[in-house]
Enzyme design. Sequence first.
Site, PDB file in Angstrom:
ATOM      1  N   PHE A   1       0.832  -1.209   0.000  1.00  0.00           N
ATOM      2  CA  PHE A   1       0.000   0.000   0.000  1.00  0.00           C
ATOM      3  C   PHE A   1       0.867   1.259   0.000  1.00  0.00           C
ATOM      4  CE2 PHE A   1      -2.474  -3.399   2.018  1.00  0.00           C
ATOM      5  CZ  PHE A   1      -3.611  -3.387   1.219  1.00  0.00           C
TER       6      PHE A   1
ATOM      7  N   PHE B   1      -7.539  12.331  -0.044  1.00  0.00           N
ATOM      8  CA  PHE B   1      -7.989  11.983  -1.403  1.00  0.00           C
ATOM      9  C   PHE B   1      -9.263  12.710  -1.815  1.00  0.00           C
ATOM     10  CE2 PHE B   1      -4.973   8.969  -3.146  1.00  0.00           C
ATOM     11  CZ  PHE B   1      -4.122   8.904  -2.059  1.00  0.00           C
TER      12      PHE B   1
ATOM     13  N   CYS C   1      -0.519   2.841 -10.721  1.00  0.00           N
ATOM     14  CA  CYS C   1      -1.400   1.969  -9.930  1.00  0.00           C
ATOM     15  C   CYS C   1      -2.889   2.204 -10.159  1.00  0.00           C
ATOM     16  CB  CYS C   1      -1.073   2.137  -8.458  1.00  0.00           C
ATOM     17  SG  CYS C   1       0.670   1.862  -8.145  1.00  0.00           S
TER      18      CYS C   1
HETATM   19  C1  UGA Z   1      -1.414   4.510  -4.886  1.00  0.00           C
HETATM   20  C2  UGA Z   1      -2.025   4.248  -3.500  1.00  0.00           C
HETATM   21  O1  UGA Z   1      -2.250   5.483  -2.834  1.00  0.00           O
HETATM   22  C3  UGA Z   1      -1.100   3.349  -2.662  1.00  0.00           C
HETATM   23  O2  UGA Z   1      -1.733   3.027  -1.432  1.00  0.00           O
HETATM   24  C4  UGA Z   1      -0.838   2.054  -3.440  1.00  0.00           C
HETATM   25  O3  UGA Z   1       0.067   1.223  -2.770  1.00  0.00           O
HETATM   26  C5  UGA Z   1      -0.225   2.404  -4.777  1.00  0.00           C
HETATM   27  O4  UGA Z   1      -1.134   3.264  -5.511  1.00  0.00           O
HETATM   28  C6  UGA Z   1      -0.003   1.102  -5.511  1.00  0.00           C
HETATM   29  O5  UGA Z   1      -0.973   0.393  -5.792  1.00  0.00           O
HETATM   30  O6  UGA Z   1       1.155   0.740  -5.724  1.00  0.00           O
HETATM   31  P1  UGA Z   1       0.491   6.161  -5.832  1.00  0.00           P
HETATM   32  O7  UGA Z   1       0.010   5.745  -7.187  1.00  0.00           O
HETATM   33  O8  UGA Z   1       1.946   6.139  -5.543  1.00  0.00           O
HETATM   34  O9  UGA Z   1      -0.200   5.247  -4.687  1.00  0.00           O
HETATM   35  O10 UGA Z   1       0.044   7.666  -5.607  1.00  0.00           O
HETATM   36  P2  UGA Z   1      -1.159   8.436  -4.870  1.00  0.00           P
HETATM   37  O11 UGA Z   1      -0.582   9.358  -3.879  1.00  0.00           O
HETATM   38  O12 UGA Z   1      -2.205   7.531  -4.413  1.00  0.00           O
HETATM   39  O13 UGA Z   1      -1.698   9.337  -6.081  1.00  0.00           O
HETATM   40  C7  UGA Z   1      -2.274   8.760  -7.247  1.00  0.00           C
HETATM   41  C8  UGA Z   1      -2.819   9.841  -8.160  1.00  0.00           C
HETATM   42  O14 UGA Z   1      -3.991  10.422  -7.592  1.00  0.00           O
HETATM   43  C9  UGA Z   1      -1.852  11.008  -8.422  1.00  0.00           C
HETATM   44  O15 UGA Z   1      -1.927  11.365  -9.787  1.00  0.00           O
HETATM   45  C10 UGA Z   1      -2.394  12.125  -7.555  1.00  0.00           C
HETATM   46  O16 UGA Z   1      -2.093  13.414  -8.062  1.00  0.00           O
HETATM   47  C11 UGA Z   1      -3.882  11.840  -7.625  1.00  0.00           C
HETATM   48  N1  UGA Z   1      -4.644  12.382  -6.476  1.00  0.00           N
HETATM   49  C12 UGA Z   1      -4.419  11.908  -5.225  1.00  0.00           C
HETATM   50  C13 UGA Z   1      -5.617  13.339  -6.711  1.00  0.00           C
HETATM   51  O17 UGA Z   1      -5.864  13.778  -7.851  1.00  0.00           O
HETATM   52  N2  UGA Z   1      -6.333  13.808  -5.639  1.00  0.00           N
HETATM   53  C14 UGA Z   1      -6.126  13.369  -4.367  1.00  0.00           C
HETATM   54  O18 UGA Z   1      -6.826  13.843  -3.452  1.00  0.00           O
HETATM   55  C15 UGA Z   1      -5.141  12.387  -4.158  1.00  0.00           C
END
Ligand code: UGA
Length: 432
Positions: free
Chosen positions: A146, A245, A256
């Site tokens: 995670f 989020f 992911c």
């Molecule tokens: C995500 C999950 O958060 C991790 O728990 C999981 O382990 C990982 O995928 C995985 O499966 O390996 P990650 O892809 O590194 O992690 O990044 P996040 O911080 O979750 O962001 C994902 C995307 O959502 C980014 O483009 C971010 O800018 C976007 N985001 C995130 C939003 O647009 N709004 C938010 O409020 C949060």
Amino acid sequence: MEGEREAVGVVGVGWVGLVTATCFAELGHPIVALDVNAEKVESLRRGEITIHEPGLAELLTANSERITFTTSMDEVLAATRLLFCCVDTPPTYSGDADLSRVRSVVAQLPEGSEHALVMKSTVPSGTGASIRRDKPDLRYVSCPEFLKEGSAIQDFMHPDRVVVGADAGSEDSADAVESLYEPLGGEIVRTDVASAEMIKLASNAFLATKISFINEIANVCEQTGADVTEVARGMGLDERIGASFLQAGIGYGGSCFPKDVSALKQLAGNSGYHFQLLNAVIEVNELQKRRVIAKLEKHLGSLADKRIALLGLAFKPDTDDMREASSLVLSARLQGEGAEVVAYDPVASGSAGSMLPEVEMASSASAALERADAAVLVTEWPEFAELDWASVRESMASPILIDGRNYLDGVELRAAGFVYDGIGRPDPPDGT
Ligand code: UGA
């Protein structure tokens, strides 16, 4: 003392594998880490890493004596009992997860031995069962990861929870995995393999749903005059909803969410269930990346021959990862409209170059903004908040700024003479 710690095998030293290997080494475990890419193994032996993850290079150096990098499965099998499978499972054209690398690891494991395969790679629910159908005596534990890119070490060392899934015959191995994680203090969710696999996919799909939901609320806010950041703050204080989020923006990306949402939708479809909600989540995300075009057109009219500066390219800050980054769709759409695209990212400019062949890469944010008809903030890198925006404004052809992450201070920027447009944040009625 250290000699008593369980040795850990890590198979696949990409981002997940390297973080896992390094953090277990930091906890005192001897590590044997395998990758099929001999060049990568060679450079890791020299202590060189090519991925950008804060703190990882330093932690790897500090623990280099505990980690052996190898291309030999025999070496892993000789030294360790628990093999963490961290190979990638990219999406195929059909949207299913490509399990070929997982299968090739399984093929190399001796049956009926003390070894256990601990699955960290994200796999569809049912994968563990199918592996054990082929190799009934293989000890198998599902232990999904995670970690978030950019904060992986912190996430590893302070987990919210650790999921350990095992079926009959693999309980001892699951106990051993539990012991590895116990010192970290997160709640251990001990369950069966199929449920562990589903926890991972459902968690990512839920977070992606939360983002698409707030993005749609943002789009409605633009129609009704509400400010989505205020709405998210008010919603997030409800413990049942939670504040994380709920940041509206130009869509989620990365290796992911897009892959796992699609894999879960596909998995449901393959088993005869039409997962309607996920179709909407995916569609909203695709459209969200393109909404910036309409915003730019609102201010500039036709985008043909307009010079548009993209601030940030990576799918989020603190990473150089460009996989499914919103910047890819956005820059291609801008070019489709005839715009000239110039971009700057503090770390991803290099890795992005080959994916964005027609995009001019600037050496700094200020250089990207020179002569630009408009700027779009794509990734919320802290250095963009620290820019001297007043002098930047002088160098732009027109001071139009679309904040795709609602990251900058709109009031300050408007006061500095910018036309500032965020996501789901209408202009204040008094024009401030
Ligand atoms: C995500 C999950 O958060 C991790 O728990 C999981 O382990 C990982 O995928 C995985 O499966 O390996 P990650 O892809 O590194 O992690 O990044 P996040 O911080 O979750 O962001 C994902 C995307 O959502 C980014 O483009 C971010 O800018 C976007 N985001 C995130 C939003 O647009 N709004 C938010 O409020 C949060």
